[in-house]
Design a protein around this motif. Structure first.
Motif, PDB file in Angstrom:
ATOM      1  N   VAL A   1     -39.166  31.507 -19.095  1.00  0.00           N
ATOM      2  CA  VAL A   1     -38.655  30.258 -19.322  1.00  0.00           C
ATOM      3  C   VAL A   1     -37.442  30.182 -18.295  1.00  0.00           C
ATOM      4  O   VAL A   1     -37.343  29.289 -17.603  1.00  0.00           O
ATOM      5  N   LEU A   2     -36.511  31.055 -18.393  1.00  0.00           N
ATOM      6  CA  LEU A   2     -35.336  31.033 -17.532  1.00  0.00           C
ATOM      7  C   LEU A   2     -35.773  30.952 -15.969  1.00  0.00           C
ATOM      8  O   LEU A   2     -35.144  30.174 -15.096  1.00  0.00           O
ATOM      9  N   ASP A   3     -36.776  31.980 -15.632  1.00  0.00           N
ATOM     10  CA  ASP A   3     -37.130  31.679 -14.124  1.00  0.00           C
ATOM     11  C   ASP A   3     -37.769  30.202 -13.734  1.00  0.00           C
ATOM     12  O   ASP A   3     -37.272  29.826 -12.778  1.00  0.00           O
ATOM     13  N   LEU A   4     -38.381  29.704 -14.733  1.00  0.00           N
ATOM     14  CA  LEU A   4     -39.216  28.582 -14.314  1.00  0.00           C
ATOM     15  C   LEU A   4     -37.825  27.455 -14.425  1.00  0.00           C
ATOM     16  O   LEU A   4     -37.749  26.509 -13.211  1.00  0.00           O
ATOM     17  N   LEU A   5     -36.787  27.288 -15.188  1.00  0.00           N
ATOM     18  CA  LEU A   5     -35.579  26.433 -15.017  1.00  0.00           C
ATOM     19  C   LEU A   5     -34.918  26.543 -13.986  1.00  0.00           C
ATOM     20  O   LEU A   5     -34.577  25.698 -13.038  1.00  0.00           O
ATOM     21  N   GLU A   6     -34.648  27.919 -13.370  1.00  0.00           N
ATOM     22  CA  GLU A   6     -33.928  28.052 -12.173  1.00  0.00           C
ATOM     23  C   GLU A   6     -34.716  27.748 -11.188  1.00  0.00           C
ATOM     24  O   GLU A   6     -34.100  27.403 -10.003  1.00  0.00           O
ATOM     25  N   LYS A   7     -35.857  28.008 -11.211  1.00  0.00           N
ATOM     26  CA  LYS A   7     -36.795  27.433  -9.954  1.00  0.00           C
ATOM     27  C   LYS A   7     -36.757  25.880  -9.754  1.00  0.00           C
ATOM     28  O   LYS A   7     -36.556  25.531  -8.367  1.00  0.00           O
ATOM     29  N   TYR A   8     -36.609  25.185 -10.700  1.00  0.00           N
ATOM     30  CA  TYR A   8     -36.503  23.639 -10.623  1.00  0.00           C
ATOM     31  C   TYR A   8     -35.281  23.454  -9.966  1.00  0.00           C
ATOM     32  O   TYR A   8     -35.278  22.594  -9.219  1.00  0.00           O
ATOM     33  N   ILE A   9     -34.310  24.032 -10.622  1.00  0.00           N
ATOM     34  CA  ILE A   9     -32.857  23.721 -10.281  1.00  0.00           C
ATOM     35  C   ILE A   9     -32.602  24.057  -8.668  1.00  0.00           C
ATOM     36  O   ILE A   9     -32.177  23.308  -7.763  1.00  0.00           O
ATOM     37  N   SER A  10     -33.211  25.229  -8.253  1.00  0.00           N
ATOM     38  CA  SER A  10     -32.991  25.614  -6.851  1.00  0.00           C
ATOM     39  C   SER A  10     -33.908  24.838  -5.673  1.00  0.00           C
ATOM     40  O   SER A  10     -33.332  24.617  -4.660  1.00  0.00           O
ATOM     41  N   LYS A  11     -35.121  24.325  -6.289  1.00  0.00           N
ATOM     42  CA  LYS A  11     -36.022  23.659  -5.600  1.00  0.00           C
ATOM     43  C   LYS A  11     -35.341  22.293  -5.001  1.00  0.00           C
ATOM     44  O   LYS A  11     -35.463  21.831  -4.002  1.00  0.00           O
ATOM     45  N   GLN A  12     -34.597  21.710  -6.091  1.00  0.00           N
ATOM     46  CA  GLN A  12     -34.214  20.437  -5.863  1.00  0.00           C
ATOM     47  C   GLN A  12     -33.044  20.648  -4.799  1.00  0.00           C
ATOM     48  O   GLN A  12     -32.392  19.744  -4.141  1.00  0.00           O
ATOM     49  N   LYS A  13     -32.453  21.771  -4.674  1.00  0.00           N
ATOM     50  CA  LYS A  13     -31.305  22.025  -3.969  1.00  0.00           C
ATOM     51  C   LYS A  13     -31.767  22.405  -2.320  1.00  0.00           C
ATOM     52  O   LYS A  13     -31.179  22.716  -1.327  1.00  0.00           O
ATOM     53  N   GLU A  14     -33.329  22.649  -2.228  1.00  0.00           N
ATOM     54  CA  GLU A  14     -34.019  23.122  -1.066  1.00  0.00           C
ATOM     55  C   GLU A  14     -33.564  22.383   0.226  1.00  0.00           C
ATOM     56  O   GLU A  14     -33.585  20.918   0.191  1.00  0.00           O
ATOM     57  N   VAL A  15     -33.091  22.582   1.345  1.00  0.00           N
ATOM     58  CA  VAL A  15     -32.861  22.043   2.571  1.00  0.00           C
ATOM     59  C   VAL A  15     -33.682  22.335   3.751  1.00  0.00           C
ATOM     60  O   VAL A  15     -33.930  23.243   3.482  1.00  0.00           O
TER      61      VAL A  15
ATOM     62  N   SER B   1     -25.612  25.863   6.547  1.00  0.00           N
ATOM     63  CA  SER B   1     -24.375  24.878   6.784  1.00  0.00           C
ATOM     64  C   SER B   1     -25.121  23.681   6.388  1.00  0.00           C
ATOM     65  O   SER B   1     -24.346  22.706   5.718  1.00  0.00           O
ATOM     66  N   GLU B   2     -26.465  23.194   6.503  1.00  0.00           N
ATOM     67  CA  GLU B   2     -26.781  22.099   6.286  1.00  0.00           C
ATOM     68  C   GLU B   2     -27.147  21.999   4.516  1.00  0.00           C
ATOM     69  O   GLU B   2     -27.009  20.880   4.019  1.00  0.00           O
ATOM     70  N   LEU B   3     -27.612  23.089   4.076  1.00  0.00           N
ATOM     71  CA  LEU B   3     -27.535  22.857   2.676  1.00  0.00           C
ATOM     72  C   LEU B   3     -25.966  22.809   2.067  1.00  0.00           C
ATOM     73  O   LEU B   3     -26.315  21.903   1.127  1.00  0.00           O
TER      74      LEU B   3
END
Ligand code: DC
Length: 352
Positions: free
Chosen positions: A212-226, A257-259
């Motif tokens: 569950v934690l891996d999944l939640l983290e994946k969604y959070i980091s995906k939204q931050k992808e640049v 830097s773009e991130l």
């Protein structure tokens, strides 16, 4: 956009508390349990022999009650402090859970709770769990999850939690108690339990906590992808006519830097504010070569946060072809004394 809050809502015993606590730990931020707030109201009402449905008496009681989320003496996450004491485990009793659900349906209690919950997330990044965090408390939360599990799995989980079920309780009796509570929480007029339209739905029936934690983290980091593009200049190539291997680390840096820029905070602004993010470790795996005038797509995303350290993963592609992938680990430090500073919290505060 209320980027300070990661909202996790869901029905009783759905694994919200474990997920929210675990996620907060992984991200190095604070965890707030909002059910404790309603449980504290029920706890005090019971002590004062006030019926859970007596709106007038409970409203009068709240006028004379001091409740805040405070860090206990031995540290950890903020907990409910009511009239100067932390009731802690006393709030977990089954009769208090049922009372919490009843008092939570009273409109004055919800209005009172709203201010306390919003204040708890005012100054810092939090993972907040409850029933209406993504719909009513922080409808503008940047990340929202709705966590659930099958009634049978939820009853078994509740039964396994010490002190949360009555003596002699069975899976069937706990399932019935949970169903009754969910019905009341979903059918009340003010801020009922429901999934926010923009929340990510997670059914954890067949999942371990780590999954569950891996999944939640994946969604959070995906939204931050640049992602950025870059055309290879002649100067980047070596005598073999391919991009020199060390340049890939420069490409990683460009995208990092773009991130930061996408978070509304450039690296130079960060330095002006007295902070730096030195590289602690860099890893790059090479898969294929790039040549002069190739158009590269470089992506960067935050993949892990551990205390003051942060991992940023990068890929370099040419069309669909993966050329290189890797990551860098950073620490956020004060430029004044080189000391570490809490990373995500600092960044998000600064971004605000
Ligand atoms: O999450 P919990 O079991 O500790 O919550 C206890 C009760 O409090 C729950 O049955 C409904 C109420 N509650 C609520 O109405 N809104 C919240 N944000 C959290 C809990």
């Amino acid at each position: 956009m209320s980027s300070n809050v990661i909202a996790i809502d869901g029905p009783a015993a759905s694994g919200k508390s474990s997920a929210a606590k675990g996620l907060a730990k992984r991200l190095g931020v604070l965890y707030i349990n909002t059910g404790s707030l309603y449980r504290a109201v029920a706890w005090k009402a019971r002590k004062n022999n006030i019926a859970f449905q007596d709106e007038t008496a409970i409203t009068e009681m709240l006028d004379k009650t001091e409740v805040i989320y405070a860090i206990p003496e031995n540290g950890g996450n903020p907990d409910i402090r009511i009239d100067g004491t932390f009731p802690g485990e006393a709030l977990r009793a089954p009769e208090i859970a049922a009372g919490a659900s009843a008092v939570a349906a009273l409109p004055p209690v919800r209005a009172w709770a709203l201010g306390i919950q919003r204040a708890a997330a005012e100054k810092t990044m939090v993972v907040m769990e409850g029933r209406d965090i993504g719909t009513a408390v922080f409808p503008d939360a940047k990340y929202k999850f709705f966590l659930t599990a099958s009634p049978l799995v939820r009853a078994k989980r509740r039964l396994a939690q010490e002190g949360e079920a009555l003596d002699g309780a069975t899976v069937e009796s706990v399932a019935a108690e949970i169903a009754e509570r969910d019905k009341r929480d979903s059918e009340r007029a003010v801020a009922p339990l429901r999934q926010a339209e923009d929340a990510v739905f997670v059914d954890s029936s067949e999942m371990t906590l780590d999954q569950v934690l891996d999944l939640l983290e994946k969604y959070i980091s995906k939204q931050k992808e640049v992602t950025m593009t870059y055309r290879v200049p002649y100067a980047d190539t070596d005598k073999m006519g391919v991009v020199y291997y060390a340049n890939y680390l420069v490409y990683f840096e460009m995208c990092r830097s773009e991130l930061l820029r996408s978070l509304g905070y450039t690296y130079s602004q960060m330095e002006e504010d007295g902070f730096a993010m030195p590289v602690l470790e860099a890893v790059c795996r090479y898969k294929a070569s790039a040549h002069f005038e190739d158009l590269l797509t470089i992506s960067a995303t935050v993949t892990e946060i551990k205390g003051v350290r942060m991992q940023i993963s990068c890929t370099v592609k040419c069309g669909d072809r993966l050329l290189a992938e890797g990551y860098t680990w950073h620490a956020c430090v004060s430029m004044k004394n080189g000391r570490p500073v809490a990373l995500l919290e600092k960044l998000l505060q600064l971004c605000k």
